[in-house]
Design a protein around this motif. Structure first.
Motif, mmCIF file in Angstrom:
data_model
loop_
_atom_site.group_PDB
_atom_site.id
_atom_site.type_symbol
_atom_site.label_atom_id
_atom_site.label_comp_id
_atom_site.label_asym_id
_atom_site.label_seq_id
_atom_site.Cartn_x
_atom_site.Cartn_y
_atom_site.Cartn_z
ATOM 1 N N GLU A 83 -32.558 24.528 -119.168
ATOM 2 C CA GLU A 83 -32.106 23.130 -119.125
ATOM 3 C C GLU A 83 -31.534 22.698 -120.463
ATOM 4 O OE1 GLU A 83 -35.268 20.586 -117.798
ATOM 5 O OE2 GLU A 83 -35.503 21.667 -115.899
ATOM 6 N N ASN A 84 -32.146 23.143 -121.553
ATOM 7 C CA ASN A 84 -31.658 22.802 -122.892
ATOM 8 C C ASN A 84 -30.255 23.365 -123.120
ATOM 9 O OD1 ASN A 84 -31.734 21.704 -125.459
ATOM 10 N ND2 ASN A 84 -32.720 23.504 -126.350
ATOM 11 N N LYS A 85 -30.025 24.602 -122.684
ATOM 12 C CA LYS A 85 -28.682 25.193 -122.834
ATOM 13 C C LYS A 85 -27.658 24.429 -122.006
ATOM 14 C CE LYS A 85 -30.136 29.841 -124.057
ATOM 15 N NZ LYS A 85 -30.173 31.256 -123.679
ATOM 16 N N GLN A 86 -28.045 24.011 -120.801
ATOM 17 C CA GLN A 86 -27.124 23.236 -119.974
ATOM 18 C C GLN A 86 -26.801 21.897 -120.623
ATOM 19 O OE1 GLN A 86 -29.012 22.935 -116.151
ATOM 20 N NE2 GLN A 86 -28.382 24.992 -115.505
ATOM 21 N N LEU A 87 -27.816 21.264 -121.212
ATOM 22 C CA LEU A 87 -27.572 19.987 -121.887
ATOM 23 C C LEU A 87 -26.694 20.165 -123.119
ATOM 24 C CD1 LEU A 87 -31.102 18.333 -121.596
ATOM 25 C CD2 LEU A 87 -29.017 17.714 -120.347
ATOM 26 N N GLU A 88 -26.880 21.226 -123.871
ATOM 27 C CA GLU A 88 -26.022 21.494 -125.027
ATOM 28 C C GLU A 88 -24.582 21.719 -124.585
ATOM 29 O OE1 GLU A 88 -27.796 24.772 -127.088
ATOM 30 O OE2 GLU A 88 -29.356 23.538 -128.017
ATOM 31 N N LEU A 89 -24.393 22.399 -123.460
ATOM 32 C CA LEU A 89 -23.050 22.619 -122.930
ATOM 33 C C LEU A 89 -22.422 21.290 -122.511
ATOM 34 C CD1 LEU A 89 -20.892 24.696 -122.094
ATOM 35 C CD2 LEU A 89 -22.019 24.813 -119.863
ATOM 36 N N GLN A 90 -23.219 20.417 -121.881
ATOM 37 C CA GLN A 90 -22.688 19.102 -121.495
ATOM 38 C C GLN A 90 -22.316 18.281 -122.721
ATOM 39 O OE1 GLN A 90 -25.603 17.211 -119.009
ATOM 40 N NE2 GLN A 90 -25.059 18.421 -117.196
ATOM 41 N N ILE A 91 -23.121 18.367 -123.775
ATOM 42 C CA ILE A 91 -22.802 17.640 -125.017
ATOM 43 C C ILE A 91 -21.490 18.156 -125.604
ATOM 44 C CG2 ILE A 91 -23.538 17.309 -127.414
ATOM 45 C CD1 ILE A 91 -26.428 17.198 -126.376
ATOM 46 N N ALA A 92 -21.309 19.466 -125.611
ATOM 47 C CA ALA A 92 -20.076 20.042 -126.147
ATOM 48 C C ALA A 92 -18.867 19.597 -125.321
ATOM 49 C CB ALA A 92 -20.176 21.558 -126.181
ATOM 50 N N GLU A 93 -19.044 19.531 -123.988
ATOM 51 C CA GLU A 93 -17.940 19.081 -123.137
ATOM 52 C C GLU A 93 -17.629 17.606 -123.381
ATOM 53 O OE1 GLU A 93 -19.157 19.912 -119.144
ATOM 54 O OE2 GLU A 93 -18.763 22.063 -119.316
ATOM 55 N N MET A 94 -18.651 16.801 -123.620
ATOM 56 C CA MET A 94 -18.431 15.371 -123.862
ATOM 57 C C MET A 94 -17.724 15.136 -125.192
ATOM 58 S SD MET A 94 -19.634 13.506 -121.489
ATOM 59 C CE MET A 94 -20.898 13.118 -120.348
#
Length: 122
Positions: A83-94
């Motif tokens: 979940e942390n990796k997915q959230l980091e990916l979402q932050i990078a996309e944002m």
């Protein structure tokens, strides 16, 4: 009745019935000496073995329970890492400049200037 009697081609004799006398009573034997000290020691040994077996089983159950809890905790940690990796990916996309440019042009009606001029003081 006579002692011998002729009856159809053979002879037989009647003998007086035997009187069965009861067997003489035997003297009661003394019971053998019971070793109470040995019985006590065997009882203590049985209790000690039962207690040792119970403790061993209890420790095994506790270890198995802790093992299951450890595996469950490791699975939860792995899930949280995913979940942390997915959230980091979402932050990078944002934070990507392309996304910001699309929002500015499509939603806010802004346009990208064709020429960019910078002023610098000498």
């Amino acid at each position: 009745m006579p002692a011998r009697q002729l009856r159809e081609d053979y002879y037989y004799e009647e003998q007086p019935a035997k009187v069965v006398q009861p067997a003489p009573k035997r003297a009661l034997k003394e019971r053998p000496h019971i070793n109470t000290n040995l019985r006590f020691r065997v009882g203590v040994l049985a209790v000690a073995l039962t207690l040792t077996a119970s403790i061993t089983v209890a420790r095994t159950v506790i270890n198995a329970t802790r093992g299951y809890e450890l595996v469950q905790t490791q699975n939860q940690a792995a899930q949280l890492e995913r979940e942390n990796k997915q959230l980091e990916l979402q932050i990078a996309e944002m934070r990507s400049p392309e996304r910001i440019k699309n929002i500015a042009t499509n939603d806010l009606g802004m346009s990208v200037p064709r020429d960019v001029y910078f002023a610098a003081e000498k």
